[in-house]
Design a protein around this motif. Structure first.
Motif, PDB file in Angstrom:
ATOM      1  N   LEU A   1       0.941  -1.181  -0.024  1.00  0.00           N
ATOM      2  CA  LEU A   1       0.090   0.047   0.010  1.00  0.00           C
ATOM      3  C   LEU A   1       0.774   1.173   0.073  1.00  0.00           C
ATOM      4  O   LEU A   1       2.034   1.232   0.713  1.00  0.00           O
ATOM      5  CB  LEU A   1      -0.990  -0.111   1.209  1.00  0.00           C
ATOM      6  CG  LEU A   1      -2.039  -1.222   1.361  1.00  0.00           C
ATOM      7  CD1 LEU A   1      -2.456  -1.045   2.719  1.00  0.00           C
ATOM      8  CD2 LEU A   1      -2.941  -1.028   0.191  1.00  0.00           C
ATOM      9  N   ASN A   2       0.712   2.185  -0.791  1.00  0.00           N
ATOM     10  CA  ASN A   2       1.305   3.438  -0.950  1.00  0.00           C
ATOM     11  C   ASN A   2       0.569   4.636  -0.427  1.00  0.00           C
ATOM     12  O   ASN A   2      -0.604   4.934  -0.688  1.00  0.00           O
ATOM     13  CB  ASN A   2       1.837   3.724  -2.505  1.00  0.00           C
ATOM     14  CG  ASN A   2       2.457   2.541  -2.831  1.00  0.00           C
ATOM     15  OD1 ASN A   2       2.033   1.591  -3.702  1.00  0.00           O
ATOM     16  ND2 ASN A   2       3.773   2.366  -2.764  1.00  0.00           N
ATOM     17  N   THR A   3       1.257   5.653  -0.092  1.00  0.00           N
ATOM     18  CA  THR A   3       0.735   6.847   0.533  1.00  0.00           C
ATOM     19  C   THR A   3       0.744   8.051  -0.407  1.00  0.00           C
ATOM     20  O   THR A   3       0.454   9.182  -0.087  1.00  0.00           O
ATOM     21  CB  THR A   3       1.531   7.212   1.975  1.00  0.00           C
ATOM     22  OG1 THR A   3       2.858   7.405   1.682  1.00  0.00           O
ATOM     23  CG2 THR A   3       1.243   6.196   3.015  1.00  0.00           C
TER      24      THR A   3
ATOM     25  N   ARG B   1       5.281   3.649   2.473  1.00  0.00           N
ATOM     26  CA  ARG B   1       4.746   2.408   1.931  1.00  0.00           C
ATOM     27  C   ARG B   1       4.601   1.278   3.037  1.00  0.00           C
ATOM     28  O   ARG B   1       5.462   1.221   3.978  1.00  0.00           O
ATOM     29  CB  ARG B   1       5.448   2.086   0.792  1.00  0.00           C
ATOM     30  CG  ARG B   1       6.721   1.385   0.914  1.00  0.00           C
ATOM     31  CD  ARG B   1       7.409   0.999  -0.355  1.00  0.00           C
ATOM     32  NE  ARG B   1       8.969   0.633  -0.120  1.00  0.00           N
ATOM     33  CZ  ARG B   1       9.864   1.232  -0.376  1.00  0.00           C
ATOM     34  NH1 ARG B   1       9.704   2.595  -0.657  1.00  0.00           N
ATOM     35  NH2 ARG B   1      10.990   0.843  -0.140  1.00  0.00           N
ATOM     36  N   ARG B   2       3.396   0.291   3.029  1.00  0.00           N
ATOM     37  CA  ARG B   2       3.556  -0.865   3.701  1.00  0.00           C
ATOM     38  C   ARG B   2       3.286  -1.993   3.162  1.00  0.00           C
ATOM     39  O   ARG B   2       2.530  -2.123   2.149  1.00  0.00           O
ATOM     40  CB  ARG B   2       2.473  -0.749   4.822  1.00  0.00           C
ATOM     41  CG  ARG B   2       2.430   0.684   5.869  1.00  0.00           C
ATOM     42  CD  ARG B   2       1.425   0.671   6.915  1.00  0.00           C
ATOM     43  NE  ARG B   2       1.870  -0.303   7.667  1.00  0.00           N
ATOM     44  CZ  ARG B   2       1.039  -0.753   8.601  1.00  0.00           C
ATOM     45  NH1 ARG B   2      -0.065   0.147   8.962  1.00  0.00           N
ATOM     46  NH2 ARG B   2       1.202  -1.781   9.445  1.00  0.00           N
ATOM     47  N   ALA B   3       4.008  -3.109   3.335  1.00  0.00           N
ATOM     48  CA  ALA B   3       3.836  -4.215   2.914  1.00  0.00           C
ATOM     49  C   ALA B   3       2.389  -5.037   3.286  1.00  0.00           C
ATOM     50  O   ALA B   3       2.311  -4.783   4.512  1.00  0.00           O
ATOM     51  CB  ALA B   3       4.991  -5.428   3.246  1.00  0.00           C
TER      52      ALA B   3
ATOM     53  N   ALA C   1      -6.063  -9.127   4.000  1.00  0.00           N
ATOM     54  CA  ALA C   1      -6.469  -8.288   5.388  1.00  0.00           C
ATOM     55  C   ALA C   1      -5.162  -7.159   5.227  1.00  0.00           C
ATOM     56  O   ALA C   1      -4.243  -7.487   5.063  1.00  0.00           O
ATOM     57  CB  ALA C   1      -6.248  -9.296   6.593  1.00  0.00           C
ATOM     58  N   LEU C   2      -5.639  -5.939   5.637  1.00  0.00           N
ATOM     59  CA  LEU C   2      -4.905  -5.026   5.864  1.00  0.00           C
ATOM     60  C   LEU C   2      -4.047  -5.093   7.048  1.00  0.00           C
ATOM     61  O   LEU C   2      -4.380  -5.659   8.012  1.00  0.00           O
ATOM     62  CB  LEU C   2      -5.785  -3.615   5.913  1.00  0.00           C
ATOM     63  CG  LEU C   2      -6.470  -3.205   4.651  1.00  0.00           C
ATOM     64  CD1 LEU C   2      -7.051  -1.947   5.052  1.00  0.00           C
ATOM     65  CD2 LEU C   2      -5.599  -3.275   3.243  1.00  0.00           C
ATOM     66  N   PRO C   3      -2.880  -4.828   6.898  1.00  0.00           N
ATOM     67  CA  PRO C   3      -1.892  -4.720   8.334  1.00  0.00           C
ATOM     68  C   PRO C   3      -2.382  -3.752   9.351  1.00  0.00           C
ATOM     69  O   PRO C   3      -3.373  -2.767   9.008  1.00  0.00           O
ATOM     70  CB  PRO C   3      -0.690  -4.015   7.966  1.00  0.00           C
ATOM     71  CG  PRO C   3      -0.671  -4.008   6.281  1.00  0.00           C
ATOM     72  CD  PRO C   3      -1.903  -3.883   5.889  1.00  0.00           C
ATOM     73  N   PRO C   4      -2.411  -4.535  10.607  1.00  0.00           N
ATOM     74  CA  PRO C   4      -3.105  -3.632  11.840  1.00  0.00           C
ATOM     75  C   PRO C   4      -2.610  -2.030  11.590  1.00  0.00           C
ATOM     76  O   PRO C   4      -1.443  -1.890  11.635  1.00  0.00           O
ATOM     77  CB  PRO C   4      -2.559  -4.529  12.893  1.00  0.00           C
ATOM     78  CG  PRO C   4      -2.120  -5.812  12.474  1.00  0.00           C
ATOM     79  CD  PRO C   4      -1.626  -5.786  10.996  1.00  0.00           C
ATOM     80  N   GLY C   5      -3.358  -1.232  12.236  1.00  0.00           N
ATOM     81  CA  GLY C   5      -3.129   0.042  12.115  1.00  0.00           C
ATOM     82  C   GLY C   5      -3.042   0.792  10.965  1.00  0.00           C
ATOM     83  O   GLY C   5      -2.551   2.036  10.785  1.00  0.00           O
TER      84      GLY C   5
END
Length: 85
Positions: free
Chosen positions: A19-21, A36-38, A52-56
């Motif tokens: 996911l990118n900001t 960005r988050r894996a 599922a999206l990463p927590p937070g």
């Protein structure tokens, strides 16, 4: 996160969903996004998939989803996120 039935990528080794900001249209945009988050390794190269999206995860801060090849450090592709109906 849902990838729809018309999704296609690869094949290739160790594809990971991020996911990118910020808007991502090419590799340099992806690498410049420090927020960005894996999400998870890609399960299949075609078809509908749910993750599922990463927590937070602040979904309001997310703009784009990217597929990245971890094995070779190669940008595969991106798409702007569309909110669920």
């Amino acid at each position: 996160l849902r990838l729809e039935g018309d999704f296609r990528a690869g094949p290739g080794p160790r594809f990971v969903i991020y996911l990118n900001t910020r808007a991502v249209g090419e590799e340099r945009d992806f690498l410049a996004d420090r927020g960005r988050r894996a999400v998870a390794p890609l399960r299949a190269f075609r078809g509908a998939q749910n993750y599922a999206l990463p927590p937070g995860t602040d979904i309001a801060a997310v703009h784009t989803v990217t597929i990245w090849c971890e094995s070779f450090g190669v940008y595969i592709g991106s798409a702007a996120l569309t909110p669920a109906a």
